[in-house]
Design an enzyme around this catalytic site. Sequence first.
Site, mmCIF file in Angstrom:
data_model
loop_
_atom_site.group_PDB
_atom_site.id
_atom_site.type_symbol
_atom_site.label_atom_id
_atom_site.label_comp_id
_atom_site.label_asym_id
_atom_site.label_seq_id
_atom_site.Cartn_x
_atom_site.Cartn_y
_atom_site.Cartn_z
ATOM 1 N N GLY A 83 0.806 -1.223 -0.027
ATOM 2 C CA GLY A 83 -0.075 0.050 -0.131
ATOM 3 C C GLY A 83 0.806 1.142 0.106
ATOM 4 O O GLY A 83 1.837 1.158 -0.068
ATOM 5 N N ASN A 84 0.199 2.433 0.417
ATOM 6 C CA ASN A 84 0.806 3.584 0.363
ATOM 7 C C ASN A 84 0.341 4.434 1.308
ATOM 8 O O ASN A 84 -0.815 4.283 1.967
ATOM 9 C CB ASN A 84 1.128 4.256 -1.002
ATOM 10 C CG ASN A 84 -0.270 4.682 -1.652
ATOM 11 O OD1 ASN A 84 -1.164 5.443 -0.808
ATOM 12 N ND2 ASN A 84 -0.702 3.931 -2.582
ATOM 13 N N ARG A 85 0.840 5.627 1.575
ATOM 14 C CA ARG A 85 0.643 6.512 2.736
ATOM 15 C C ARG A 85 -0.412 7.567 2.467
ATOM 16 O O ARG A 85 -0.696 8.455 3.206
ATOM 17 C CB ARG A 85 1.748 7.322 3.224
ATOM 18 C CG ARG A 85 2.794 6.234 3.886
ATOM 19 C CD ARG A 85 4.114 7.173 4.263
ATOM 20 N NE ARG A 85 3.656 8.136 5.367
ATOM 21 C CZ ARG A 85 4.352 9.147 5.688
ATOM 22 N NH1 ARG A 85 5.749 9.136 4.935
ATOM 23 N NH2 ARG A 85 4.240 10.077 6.450
ATOM 24 N N SER A 86 -1.186 7.423 1.219
ATOM 25 C CA SER A 86 -2.291 8.545 1.060
ATOM 26 C C SER A 86 -3.372 8.340 1.922
ATOM 27 O O SER A 86 -3.789 7.418 2.213
ATOM 28 C CB SER A 86 -2.611 8.273 -0.407
ATOM 29 O OG SER A 86 -3.730 8.926 -0.676
#
Length: 417
Positions: A220-223
Amino acid sequence: MAVPRELAENAANKPKVVLGVGGGIAAYKACEVLRGLTESGHDVRVVPTEAALNFVGAATFEALSGHPVHTGVFTEVPEVQHVRVGKGADLVLVVPATANLLAKAAHGLADDLLTNTLLTARCPVAFFPAMHTEMWEHPATRDNVALLRSRGLVVTEPAAGRLTGKDTGKGRLADPREIVDLARLLLAAPDSLPRDLEGRRVVISAGGTREPLDPVRYLGNRSSGKQGYALARVAVHRGAEVTLIAAHTVELPDPAGASVTHVSTAQELREAVHAAAVDADVVVMAAAVADFRPAGVAPHKIKKSDDQPDPVITLDRNADILTELVRDRRPGQLIVGFAAETGDEHGSVLDHARAKLKRKGADLLVVNAVGDGKAFEVEDNSGWLLGTDGTETPIPLGAKAQLAAAVWDEVAALSQD
Ligand code: CTP
């Protein structure tokens, strides 16, 4: 009532908000709005209608605001409250705005302190309606809303969902967090909500995609999704028909008045965006889309083992949705991209962003500098808007709704070209 010292201190330097409260069941949510505003440094004066006090007692509003609460114009008469409260305000909010209050405001009736305040206020005024769907859809209410909006007042769209009883439909009060965000926007940029997107269909993607590795894990990512949600909210307030394709976010309420599709992976986001983009006038890709996905998803949880070598994850490339949108766009459709960049030995944030705008072919690129606690998981944002004609407009640090308003200003200007 004695004013709590911490509220009284510095009240003079704080933005002055009048919180009008209408007589509907959602009046209890006005307390959350009040809390949110006082905690973020606003001096709030609550002016309920007499009917509102059937739902929440004056003592609650007095304790939370630190100000006395009156409903009529015949208390503290020498202070000429019905004029002073409105004239001294930097912002007036009406939460919830009932059909009755909208009607009175539209026609200039003034039979209590709140309606008098609405006539004397010279600051931005925003109504947050809550009522049964039938009342919201009634031609009388529609006309009153249109009249108020034509005078430059903000009347937000109610949310859809559970109403007072077992019924559901359009008419729920917007989430208190949305109301506080909008208040901040109107105080910082009073002209940020013209109805210039009326009749325009916009699609916005938001949040971060998740690419599963096994039933438990994902890449995933930190958005946080906050910027995309702010874009959706501001577009609704400016009159657009908004479809929000939402990947994973921190827990955010669906923007009132938008149609929201929740997705998880880049592939799901891609399908949903393309389907919605078919008849859209504007598509904004604010989502943080994974460029790669695990080549295979393990059907069972991947276990560590002392006898086996550690697993190696092979990645496949995901499609670049923004590039596909540009390739497939219909005449007149505007495509807006985002770029979260860090400077490195190959160039500055803006160097990378300029190259990205060219590479992707979007009409507008919103650039955020990331890293060092900037942009991700925070409330405020700053950046630049890069146009295809070489224009580079800096956007100063401010609430994400303010950056959203700057994007819609530019989109509205480009749509007129
Ligand atoms: N984007 C997209 N599809 C992808 C990756 C990104 O549509 N598979 C969109 C994003 O929504 C954003 C823009 O492309 O509007 C730029 O995203 P960014 O991650 O900054 O760019 P990348 O193309 O992934 O380039 P890089 O990560 O190499 O900088």
